[in-house]
Structure formats: structure tokens, C-alpha cells
Design a protein around this motif. Structure first.
Motif, PDB file in Angstrom:
ATOM      1  N   LEU A 378     -52.950  35.035 -45.954  1.00 26.83           N
ATOM      2  CA  LEU A 378     -52.532  34.454 -44.672  1.00 26.83           C
ATOM      3  C   LEU A 378     -52.746  32.943 -44.659  1.00 26.83           C
ATOM      4  O   LEU A 378     -51.922  32.189 -44.121  1.00 26.83           O
ATOM      5  CB  LEU A 378     -53.299  35.106 -43.521  1.00 26.83           C
ATOM      6  N   LEU A 379     -53.835  32.501 -45.249  1.00 26.59           N
ATOM      7  CA  LEU A 379     -54.101  31.060 -45.295  1.00 26.59           C
ATOM      8  C   LEU A 379     -53.085  30.340 -46.188  1.00 26.59           C
ATOM      9  O   LEU A 379     -52.667  29.219 -45.884  1.00 26.59           O
ATOM     10  CB  LEU A 379     -55.523  30.806 -45.792  1.00 26.59           C
ATOM     11  N   VAL A 380     -52.682  30.987 -47.293  1.00 22.53           N
ATOM     12  CA  VAL A 380     -51.662  30.399 -48.158  1.00 22.53           C
ATOM     13  C   VAL A 380     -50.334  30.272 -47.412  1.00 22.53           C
ATOM     14  O   VAL A 380     -49.643  29.252 -47.490  1.00 22.53           O
ATOM     15  CB  VAL A 380     -51.485  31.230 -49.444  1.00 22.53           C
ATOM     16  N   MET A 381     -49.971  31.317 -46.663  1.00 19.58           N
ATOM     17  CA  MET A 381     -48.716  31.273 -45.918  1.00 19.58           C
ATOM     18  C   MET A 381     -48.744  30.189 -44.844  1.00 19.58           C
ATOM     19  O   MET A 381     -47.700  29.643 -44.471  1.00 19.58           O
ATOM     20  CB  MET A 381     -48.420  32.633 -45.294  1.00 19.58           C
ATOM     21  N   ALA A 382     -49.945  29.848 -44.362  1.00 20.54           N
ATOM     22  CA  ALA A 382     -50.065  28.820 -43.324  1.00 20.54           C
ATOM     23  C   ALA A 382     -49.708  27.439 -43.847  1.00 20.54           C
ATOM     24  O   ALA A 382     -49.517  26.509 -43.053  1.00 20.54           O
ATOM     25  CB  ALA A 382     -51.488  28.809 -42.753  1.00 20.54           C
ATOM     26  N   ILE A 383     -49.574  27.291 -45.172  1.00 23.28           N
ATOM     27  CA  ILE A 383     -49.117  26.019 -45.737  1.00 23.28           C
ATOM     28  C   ILE A 383     -47.744  25.668 -45.183  1.00 23.28           C
ATOM     29  O   ILE A 383     -47.350  24.500 -45.150  1.00 23.28           O
ATOM     30  CB  ILE A 383     -49.088  26.097 -47.276  1.00 23.28           C
ATOM     31  N   ALA A 384     -47.019  26.687 -44.718  1.00 22.96           N
ATOM     32  CA  ALA A 384     -45.695  26.461 -44.127  1.00 22.96           C
ATOM     33  C   ALA A 384     -45.762  25.529 -42.921  1.00 22.96           C
ATOM     34  O   ALA A 384     -44.728  25.052 -42.451  1.00 22.96           O
ATOM     35  CB  ALA A 384     -45.065  27.791 -43.713  1.00 22.96           C
ATOM     36  N   GLY A 385     -46.963  25.244 -42.411  1.00 24.13           N
ATOM     37  CA  GLY A 385     -47.109  24.300 -41.308  1.00 24.13           C
ATOM     38  C   GLY A 385     -46.509  22.940 -41.628  1.00 24.13           C
ATOM     39  O   GLY A 385     -46.091  22.208 -40.726  1.00 24.13           O
ATOM     40  N   GLY A 386     -46.435  22.608 -42.918  1.00 19.99           N
ATOM     41  CA  GLY A 386     -45.824  21.353 -43.312  1.00 19.99           C
ATOM     42  C   GLY A 386     -44.378  21.244 -42.864  1.00 19.99           C
ATOM     43  O   GLY A 386     -43.838  20.138 -42.728  1.00 19.99           O
ATOM     44  N   ALA A 387     -43.740  22.396 -42.599  1.00 22.72           N
ATOM     45  CA  ALA A 387     -42.339  22.386 -42.154  1.00 22.72           C
ATOM     46  C   ALA A 387     -42.195  21.755 -40.773  1.00 22.72           C
ATOM     47  O   ALA A 387     -41.129  21.229 -40.436  1.00 22.72           O
ATOM     48  CB  ALA A 387     -41.785  23.813 -42.127  1.00 22.72           C
ATOM     49  N   LEU A 388     -43.258  21.787 -39.970  1.00 22.67           N
ATOM     50  CA  LEU A 388     -43.179  21.237 -38.611  1.00 22.67           C
ATOM     51  C   LEU A 388     -43.299  19.719 -38.591  1.00 22.67           C
ATOM     52  O   LEU A 388     -43.370  19.123 -37.516  1.00 22.67           O
ATOM     53  CB  LEU A 388     -44.247  21.861 -37.715  1.00 22.67           C
ATOM     54  N   VAL A 389     -43.297  19.086 -39.755  1.00 22.40           N
ATOM     55  CA  VAL A 389     -43.258  17.628 -39.788  1.00 22.40           C
ATOM     56  C   VAL A 389     -41.993  17.123 -39.096  1.00 22.40           C
ATOM     57  O   VAL A 389     -41.932  15.970 -38.648  1.00 22.40           O
ATOM     58  CB  VAL A 389     -43.323  17.124 -41.242  1.00 22.40           C
ATOM     59  N   VAL A 390     -40.989  17.995 -38.980  1.00 23.59           N
ATOM     60  CA  VAL A 390     -39.752  17.608 -38.292  1.00 23.59           C
ATOM     61  C   VAL A 390     -40.039  17.230 -36.834  1.00 23.59           C
ATOM     62  O   VAL A 390     -39.313  16.436 -36.234  1.00 23.59           O
ATOM     63  CB  VAL A 390     -38.713  18.745 -38.381  1.00 23.59           C
TER      64      VAL A 390
END
Length: 435
Positions: A378-390
Motif C-alpha cells: 500500500l505504501l508503494v502504491m502511494a507513490i502515485a501521489g506524485g501524479a497530483l503535481v498537476v
């Protein structure tokens, strides 16, 4: 039962075989950490280049990086299933070849040129990196004696930082330095012909990257990597029954901490070149500003060494809190100041960001016991937070680039909250024991 090390895909068991030399294998695996750090940070110089070539808004520019991080979310579970089917060594080779295909695709996107094809190919490269992340982390943990696993992981992470530190120089010279937009002063308007010519500057660097990736894939395919143990999977599965991840506050609040931290780290890195090249900040060309990125990522490498040493004597949560306060202070200085002060305060945030990801990750899985692998996933998948840089790109378009760094400052405050309270372990689960 030997101690289990997990990366979120499957339980892995330390098995140290006497007489086996692990140094060559570790060196080869470290090269993977270097390469994916290097390729990821090339984006920091690629984005201002693409903004110039395609005349993009900040929202469209940061969308490129959002696509990159969406790949972490989309590809992580398929990567784990692929590893189960074909094994770790073949998965490492596959990940490298997928990245090479994406790099060759970037050459195609530059030849057309096409913003849409660029997005697709960056997604392909990021998917290959995701597969490498899922496969390589447990490999590093088991190639050698169990008691030195932490030392090995710290070593390869340092080499990952070395890749991120050198990539801006590579991008500045071979992408920004070979383009009209990269060497022009801020505000210069390019003609259609100049923009089309600039697009071609991406071809050589990505051809070099593709060649290196293919060579690495061939070497790893032929290299006799040590076998990984798999005993103990059934025992771990039995111990998970009746246990819930959601009873662990440090994990539940650690997932958004990773997610939010990635917004801060990626936002700073992606908008750095555009920010410091502004007339009222440093008044640099994009090529010159790209070189200063080396200091940002170099600060992260130094911070990891320093943080690792400090945390041997002091509580990790308190160290994380101190670094988050430092990050908040320098980001507020960036927002309210101008000139070299604003530029160097933004560079300094790299030092304070350095320990955040690994420390949050470690605190997040603390006390999970047999649930560690699910929590890690779950913590690895949270790396997707970088997508919200938009989101920061949208703020920059509507309220100004400098103002957009208030979002970064807000992210640092959540990390501070997590360090002081959210990371406290609750309902610590029993560790796996041998039958």
C-alpha cells in the motif's frame, strides 16, 4: 524461520549460502537503482523543454509527470503477478526492456513531434521502472548475510541518489543545451521552425539511454544471480488471519503521508527550472537552471547519509519532525522572497526532503508483523501521489508560479503531523515465528 523481508509483492526469506560471492550481484543490482533514479530525474529538464516545444501551460506540463506517477499505481500489482509467473531475474530483464522500448518511443515522439505520444512513452518507461522497483528491492535484501541487509539497502539508495544528482547535468547539456528554447532568456518567443528543431534534441539522449538499458538487460539475463528463498510463505499467510491493516494508525496515516510527500518532492523538482529562470529570481536560461538541479538532488543524497547516521542515536519520528519543520521554513522563504535567496531556499528543501520517504515508509510498517508485506504494498502504491503535481501546475497557471509553492509548504505540515502523532504505533502485531 529466517527473517522475512518484503517489498509488497511476496514474502522473501533470507537464505545465505556459504561460499557464494554476493559482491558482483550487488554491484549489478545497484546499477539498476542508479539507472531508474537517473531516468526519473531526466524529466526535470525534459519538462521545461517540452513546455517550450509544445507551448504548454503549467497544468499541461505537470500533467506529463502525473502520467509518470500514475504508472506506479497501475503497474505495481501486474508487476507483482508477473514476478510470480516468470521469476525475479526474468522480471528484471523485462523491466529494462520495457524501459528501452519507451526510450525508443521518445525518439519517435521527438521526430513527429507529438505531445500525446510523449505521454504514452513516458508511461511505458515508468511502468518498466515500477517492475524494477518491485523486483529489485527484495533482491538487494537477500544477496548477502541477513545482518547486513540494511547496509546494502542504504548503499543502493545512495547510488539511486547519485543517479538523480547526475541526471540534471546530462539533461542540461544534451537536451536544454542543444535547443534554442533551452539557451534563450526567459520570455523569448520561438518561431514554429525553432520549436520543431528543438524537438529533435531529445533523440540523442534517449538513444543513449535505450542503448544502456539494452546492454544492462543482456548482462542481467546472462548473469548467475543468486536464487531467492521462498520458504515460509504458508506460515505468514496463516498468521495474517484475523488481523487487519486498518488497526495500525501508523500505516493508515502513513499512506497519505507518502502520497502527500510525493506531491511536494515532485512539484519542487518539476517546476524548479521554470522558477529559478524567472527574471526576478535568478534570471537564468533553462540550460543554466538545469545545472542547479544537481545541487537540489545532491542535497538529498547528503541528507540521506546524515539522516541515517543521526537516526542511529535519535528517534526516527523526532528526526522526521525536525526535517519537516526545516522544509516548511525554506518553502515559506521561497514563497515570500526574490533573487538568489528564493533560489537557494528552494535548493535547500532537497536536504530536508532527503529522509522523508524512507523514514515515513519505515515508520508506516513498524509493528505490522505478518502484515508487513501488505502494508508495504500500500505504501508503494502511494507513490502515485506524485501524479497530483498537476494541482500545483493549476495553481501556478491561475495564481502564479511562486504562490504555487504554498502547496508544498502545506504538504510539509502534514509530514510534521505524521512525525509527531500519526506515526505512533498502535495494536502492534506479533512478529512471525517459526513452528
Amino acid at each position: 524461520m529466517p527473517p522475512v523481508v518484503s517489498s509488497g509483492d511476496a514474502p522473501v526469506v533470507h537464505e545465505h549460502t556459504a561460499g557464494v560471492r554476493y559482491g558482483p550481484a550487488l554491484t549489478l543490482l545497484a546499477s539498476l537503482f542508479f539507472m531508474w533514479g537517473f531516468i526519473t530525474v531526466i524529466n526535470n529538464t525534459l519538462l521545461p523543454h517540452l513546455r517550450s516545444v509544445f507551448e504548454l501551460s503549467y497544468t499541461q506540463t505537470t500533467l506529463i509527470e502525473s502520467v509518470w506517477f500514475i504508472a506506479y499505481f497501475v503497474a505495481s500489482i501486474p508487476s507483482a503477478k508477473l514476478i510470480e509467473r516468470i521469476g525475479y531475474q526474468k522480471s528484471l530483464v523485462t523491466g529494462l526492456l520495457v524501459m528501452a522500448v519507451g526510450a525508443l518511443g521518445m525518439m519517435l515522439a521527438a521526430s513527429i513531434p507529438s505531445y500525446g505520444v510523449t505521454l504514452v512513452m513516458l508511461f511505458v518507461i515508468a511502468s518498466g521502472i515500477t517492475l524494477l522497483q518491485v523486483a529489485a528491492n527484495p533482491y538487494v535484501a537477500v544477496v548477502g548475510k541477513p545482518e547486513t541487509a540494511s547496509s546494502r539497502l542504504n548503499l543502493v539508495q545512495a547510488l539511486n541518489s547519485a543517479g538523480t544528482m547526475l541526471a540534471p547535468l546530462f539533461g542540461a547539456y544534451l537536451i536544454l543545451g542543444r535547443s534554442k528554447g533551452g539557451t534563450a532568456t526567459a520570455g523569448t518567443v520561438l518561431t514554429e521552425a525553432e520549436r520543431m528543431a528543438d524537438a529533435q534534441s531529445v533523440i540523442l539522449p534517449y538513444a543513449l539511454v535505450a542503448a544502456v538499458l539494452v546492454v544492462l538487460a543482456i548482462v542481467i539475463a546472462k548473469f548467475p544471480l543468486p536464487a531467492m528463498g521462498s520458504a515460509g510463505s504458508r506460515l505468514a499467510k496463516e498468521q495474517r488471519k484475523g488481523l487487519s491493516l486498518w488497526n495500525h494508525r501508523n500505516l493508515v496515516l502513513g499512506i497519505p503521508a507518502i502520497f502527500i510527500y510525493l506531491i511536494a518532492e515532485i512539484g519542487v523538482a518539476n517546476l524548479f527550472v521554470n522558477f529559478v529562470s524567472q527574471p526576478d529570481i535568478a534570471n537564468l536560461t533553462h540550460e543554466q537552471a538545469g545545472k542547479y538541479l544537481t545541487f537540489l538532488w545532491g542535497g538529498m543524497m547528503v541528507g540521506r547519509f546524515v539522516g541515517s547516521a543521526v537516526m542511529q542515536r535519535f528517534d526516527a519520528g523526532k528526526v522526521l519532525a525536525l526535517f519537516s519543520v526545516g522544509a516548511f521554513v525554506v518553502m515559506m522563504i521561497t514563497v515570500v522572497s526574490t533573487g538568489p535567496v528564493a533560489m537557494w531556499s528552494l535548493i535547500l528543501v532537497g536536504l530536508f526532503h532527503s529522509i522523508m520517504f524512507p523514514t515515513i515508509f519505515t515508520l508506516g510498517i513498524k509493528g505490522l508483523g505478518p502484515l508487513t508485506e501488505e502494508g508495504s504494498g500500500l505504501l508503494v502504491m502511494a507513490i502515485a501521489g506524485g501524479a497530483l503535481v498537476v494541482v500545483q501546475g493549476w495553481i501556478a497557471d491561475n495564481y502564479g508560479l511562486q504562490t504555487s509553492f504554498l502547496l508544498t509548504a502545506a504538504c510539509e505540515l502534514y509530514v510534521l503531523f505524521y512525525a509527531l502523532w500519526g506515526s505512533k504505533v498502535t495494536n502492534a502485531a506479533p512478529e512471525p515465528v517459526a513452528e
